[in-house]
Write an enzyme that holds these catalytic residues in place. Structure first.
Site, PDB file in Angstrom:
ATOM      1  N   PRO B 177     -14.314  35.412 -19.170  1.00 39.42           N
ATOM      2  CG  PRO B 177     -13.968  36.690 -17.242  1.00 39.42           C
ATOM      3  CD  PRO B 177     -14.983  35.800 -17.919  1.00 39.42           C
ATOM      4  CB  CYS B 178     -10.613  31.980 -20.623  1.00 34.46           C
ATOM      5  SG  CYS B 178     -10.674  32.458 -22.347  1.00 34.46           S
TER       6      CYS B 178
END
Lengths: 201, 278
Positions: B177-178
């Protein structure tokens, strides 16, 4: 140089680079071995694919010398035969032998050369189907020996190596297997009371 | 056996041993294409891809036997294949569907499951990049951390810019989950999977209000303490969000909070963010 020896050198040098060539060269025979010993196309497909995946994993653990010394054909045949055997044992429901007609339709059974007339083609197709079905009725050990020796075309020594059986055993199994196939394929021409031994003497 | 039987046997191909051996050799088959294609994907020498639904609409997910290898927009399969070829380089083919177990775990992760284990194929990436991505994996759904927080947490507090680059190169956005990493000034920052607008959409789908985040950071509310527990958090930490309104104490810096007798939350570790922000 045998193409497999050259392939082993490449595999030893760079497994991932060379492995697609192994797949290309051997997928067909592994599928053939699985199909002719199991008789179920979907099972054969899985066994052939599993065999290639196992081979890749095993090669990943071998050092370069061991890979170069491999006899690829019997080595891969062993993996396929063992996987097919496991699958056969798991199949508790004894499925009836499959007819090969769908395979011909799917284009997987080699086509009879079209030079042959329609009648001859039909006869030959029928003969192939009967032969494949008879093969599936042989006892598994005998069937494996025949498939490796005569369908896959391994030598007696390679077949023995692949099956982990003495050469003498393989020879005897192939001999008896051929005799049984002849007996079953030609009931009209042979006296049913003639023993296999007499037949092949 | 009589002579006549011999003659008739020899004349019948199936009964003749040589003919039988020839016929057996003719039982060779061509493997269906799926055998080779499947083996190459399972050994990680080629990849398959399929479309999956996501909060951003359909996405293209590529995988092989080692794990998920690439996630990208699905709007244009051709440019997806081009980007895959440029960055990954392995053969790629579209599959009718994903292996069920893998599809289930990706769906569970996109739905916010943190304990879902998804195998990832990150071959060829640098240890620094992998460290950044693994750290981003620790950020819970609905929370965000500054780039500097990641840098500090992986032991490279000064490498904030490199962290940003690594996140921009994240091959598996949404799964790693950047989008939960934002700029320390509170602005949402860039996003590889469709730009800042997409980043806002996905954060909103996780229950955050991106506008509110930016407003809070710009007005100097970068940390949030609880007057009852005397613990200070990053504002989106689940512990901070539980603080009842009358007990909320915003701070502009961690130093101010510590001076006021607060201690740093052990879960969101605001010190990591503060260090890099300084």
């Amino acid at each position: 140089m045998d193409p497999d020896d050259a392939l082993c050198y490449r595999l030893a040098k760079d497994l991932d680079e060379a492995f697609p060539a192994l797949v290309e060269a051997h997928a067909g025979r592994l599928y053939t071995i699985a199909h002719r010993t199991l008789g179920v196309p979907s099972d054969a497909e899985e066994v052939a694919q599993d065999a290639l995946v196992r081979a890749h994993a095993a090669l990943g653990t071998y050092d370069a010398d061991r890979i170069r010394a491999l006899r690829l054909k019997p080595w891969l045949a062993t993996i396929a035969v063992n996987l097919a055997r496991n699958r056969r044992r798991r199949a508790t429901d004894r499925r009836p032998p499959t007819s090969l007609e769908p395979l011909v339709v799917a284009g997987l059974e080699p086509r009879i050369p079209s030079a042959a007339g329609p009648l001859e083609m039909a006869e030959r197709r029928d003969a192939r189907r009967r032969l494949a079905d008879e093969l599936l009725r042989l006892p598994p050990a005998m069937r494996e020996a025949i498939v490796l020796r005569h369908v896959d075309g391994l030598s007696v020594a390679e077949t023995a190596l692949a099956l982990g059986r003495p050469e003498g055993t393989v020879k005897a199994q192939v001999h008896r297997g051929l005799a049984q196939l002849r007996l079953h394929l030609a009931p009209d021409f042979l006296d049913p009371t003639t023993s296999v031994k007499e037949l092949t003497a | 056996m009589t002579t006549s039987q011999h003659a008739r046997s020899a004349a019948t191909p199936a009964a003749d041993e040589e003919a039988l051996v020839r016929a057996l050799a003719g039982l060779s088959l061509t493997a269906p294409a799926t055998v080779a294609a499947g083996a190459l994907v399972r050994t990680g020498l080629a990849d398959a891809w399929a479309e999956l639904p996501s909060p951003l609409g359909p996405i293209a997910v590529a995988w092989n036997g080692r794990g998920i290898s690439w996630i990208d927009r699905a709007d244009d399969p051709e440019s997806f294949a081009e980007r895959f070829a440029a960055r990954v380089g392995r053969p790629l083919a579209r599959a009718s569907g994903m292996p069920e177990r893998l599809a289930r775990s990706v769906a569970a992760r996109l739905a916010g499951g943190r304990r879902v284990r998804i195998p990832l194929d990150l071959r060829g990436r640098t240890p620094f990049e992998v460290a950044v991505w693994m750290k981003a994996l620790e950020i819970p759904r609905g929370e965000v951390r500054p780039y500097g927080w990641i840098a500090a947490e992986i032991g490279h507090p000064r490498a904030v810019r490199a962290v940003g680059t690594a996140l921009a190169h994240n091959p598996v956005p949404l799964v790693v989950p950047c989008h939960r990493v934002v700029r320390s000034d509170g602005s949402i920052g860039q996003y590889s999977l469709g730009g800042p607008a997409a980043k806002r959409t996905i954060l909103a789908s996780e229950g955050l209000d991106p506008d509110e985040l930016e407003v809070a950071a710009r007005s100097g509310r970068r940390f949030l303490g609880s007057a009852t527990t005397k613990i200070v958090c990053l504002p989106t930490c689940h512990n901070a969000r539980r603080i009842a309104a009358p007990h909320r104490r915003p701070f502009g810096s961690l130093g101010a909070a510590l001076a006021a007798g607060y201690r740093a939350c052990r879960e969101c570790r605001p010190a990591s963010g503060a260090l890099a922000a300084a």
